[in-house]
Design a protein around this motif. Structure first.
Motif, PDB file in Angstrom:
ATOM      1  N   GLU A  34      24.481  -2.239  11.240  1.00  0.00           N
ATOM      2  CA  GLU A  34      23.519  -1.827  10.219  1.00  0.00           C
ATOM      3  C   GLU A  34      24.084  -2.152   8.846  1.00  0.00           C
ATOM      4  O   GLU A  34      25.280  -2.068   8.615  1.00  0.00           O
ATOM      5  CB  GLU A  34      23.273  -0.324  10.314  1.00  0.00           C
ATOM      6  N   LYS A  40      21.897  -3.990   1.210  1.00  0.00           N
ATOM      7  CA  LYS A  40      20.475  -4.277   1.384  1.00  0.00           C
ATOM      8  C   LYS A  40      19.893  -4.942   0.146  1.00  0.00           C
ATOM      9  O   LYS A  40      20.445  -4.873  -0.944  1.00  0.00           O
ATOM     10  CB  LYS A  40      19.715  -2.979   1.683  1.00  0.00           C
ATOM     11  N   CYS A  58       4.527  -1.356   5.188  1.00  0.00           N
ATOM     12  CA  CYS A  58       5.843  -1.086   5.765  1.00  0.00           C
ATOM     13  C   CYS A  58       5.788  -0.394   7.130  1.00  0.00           C
ATOM     14  O   CYS A  58       6.542  -0.741   8.023  1.00  0.00           O
ATOM     15  CB  CYS A  58       6.683  -0.258   4.798  1.00  0.00           C
ATOM     16  N   CYS A  61       5.856  -2.699  10.003  1.00  0.00           N
ATOM     17  CA  CYS A  61       6.838  -3.785   9.908  1.00  0.00           C
ATOM     18  C   CYS A  61       7.987  -3.564  10.897  1.00  0.00           C
ATOM     19  O   CYS A  61       8.371  -2.422  11.175  1.00  0.00           O
ATOM     20  CB  CYS A  61       7.387  -3.849   8.486  1.00  0.00           C
ATOM     21  N   LEU A  62       8.524  -4.652  11.403  1.00  0.00           N
ATOM     22  CA  LEU A  62       9.671  -4.597  12.307  1.00  0.00           C
ATOM     23  C   LEU A  62      10.884  -3.916  11.678  1.00  0.00           C
ATOM     24  O   LEU A  62      11.700  -3.330  12.378  1.00  0.00           O
ATOM     25  CB  LEU A  62      10.096  -6.020  12.720  1.00  0.00           C
ATOM     26  N   GLN A  63      11.009  -4.007  10.369  1.00  0.00           N
ATOM     27  CA  GLN A  63      12.195  -3.493   9.679  1.00  0.00           C
ATOM     28  C   GLN A  63      12.088  -2.016   9.292  1.00  0.00           C
ATOM     29  O   GLN A  63      13.065  -1.430   8.852  1.00  0.00           O
ATOM     30  CB  GLN A  63      12.453  -4.331   8.412  1.00  0.00           C
ATOM     31  N   GLU A  65      12.039   1.961   9.242  1.00  0.00           N
ATOM     32  CA  GLU A  65      12.709   3.066   9.921  1.00  0.00           C
ATOM     33  C   GLU A  65      12.168   4.368   9.326  1.00  0.00           C
ATOM     34  O   GLU A  65      12.498   4.709   8.193  1.00  0.00           O
ATOM     35  CB  GLU A  65      14.223   2.987   9.733  1.00  0.00           C
ATOM     36  N   CYS A  70      14.206   1.200   5.349  1.00  0.00           N
ATOM     37  CA  CYS A  70      14.025  -0.166   5.822  1.00  0.00           C
ATOM     38  C   CYS A  70      15.397  -0.689   6.235  1.00  0.00           C
ATOM     39  O   CYS A  70      16.413  -0.317   5.635  1.00  0.00           O
ATOM     40  CB  CYS A  70      13.446  -1.045   4.710  1.00  0.00           C
ATOM     41  N   LYS A  71      15.425  -1.545   7.246  1.00  0.00           N
ATOM     42  CA  LYS A  71      16.694  -2.108   7.703  1.00  0.00           C
ATOM     43  C   LYS A  71      17.280  -3.102   6.718  1.00  0.00           C
ATOM     44  O   LYS A  71      18.484  -3.328   6.711  1.00  0.00           O
ATOM     45  CB  LYS A  71      16.506  -2.800   9.056  1.00  0.00           C
ATOM     46  N   ILE A  72      16.428  -3.713   5.868  1.00  0.00           N
ATOM     47  CA  ILE A  72      16.933  -4.769   4.981  1.00  0.00           C
ATOM     48  C   ILE A  72      16.694  -4.533   3.491  1.00  0.00           C
ATOM     49  O   ILE A  72      17.338  -5.163   2.668  1.00  0.00           O
ATOM     50  CB  ILE A  72      16.379  -6.148   5.388  1.00  0.00           C
ATOM     51  N   TYR A  85       9.266  -9.608   2.747  1.00  0.00           N
ATOM     52  CA  TYR A  85       9.911  -9.786   4.046  1.00  0.00           C
ATOM     53  C   TYR A  85       9.124  -9.129   5.180  1.00  0.00           C
ATOM     54  O   TYR A  85       9.624  -9.000   6.288  1.00  0.00           O
ATOM     55  CB  TYR A  85      11.346  -9.230   3.995  1.00  0.00           C
ATOM     56  N   ARG A  89       5.135  -5.727  13.579  1.00  0.00           N
ATOM     57  CA  ARG A  89       5.543  -5.457  14.956  1.00  0.00           C
ATOM     58  C   ARG A  89       4.444  -5.967  15.879  1.00  0.00           C
ATOM     59  O   ARG A  89       3.279  -6.065  15.491  1.00  0.00           O
ATOM     60  CB  ARG A  89       5.713  -3.959  15.201  1.00  0.00           C
TER      61      ARG A  89
END
Length: 93
Positions: A34, A40, A58, A61-63, A65, A70-72, A85, A89
């Motif tokens: 992570e 980030k 958001c 989105c795949l990112q 959480e 967000c993961k990124i 970005y 999903r």
């Protein structure tokens, strides 16, 4: 020098090779650590906005959480926000 390989032996070798390839492909995905908040992408660089871009937001989105990370992209974010970005999903609505 001739060697004879049975069908069973060939099948076993094929299965072992396939399992090795599958493990090699899967390992990098699991090994990704992570990102820390400092690593980030900033809101400005991601062109983040607190409103959706049409249907893109958001929360699908795949990112994303839940509840607001967000993961990124640096936190906090809103589930109804959007950035460049965005990646939906599968089966997202």
């Amino acid at each position: 020098m001739e060697s004879s390989v049975s069908r069973r032996g060939m099948l076993q070798l094929t299965l072992v090779a396939a399992a090795s390839v599958a493990e090699a492909v899967a390992s990098p995905a699991r090994a990704q650590p992570e990102l820390s908040e400092a690593q980030k992408i900033s809101h400005a660089d991601a062109k983040y906005q607190t409103t959706p871009n049409d249907q893109q937001r958001c929360e699908i989105c795949l990112q994303f959480e839940p509840p607001n990370h967000c993961k990124i992209v640096q936190s906090p974010i809103t589930p109804h926000g959007w950035c460049q970005y965005f990646a939906a999903r599968e089966n997202a609505h």
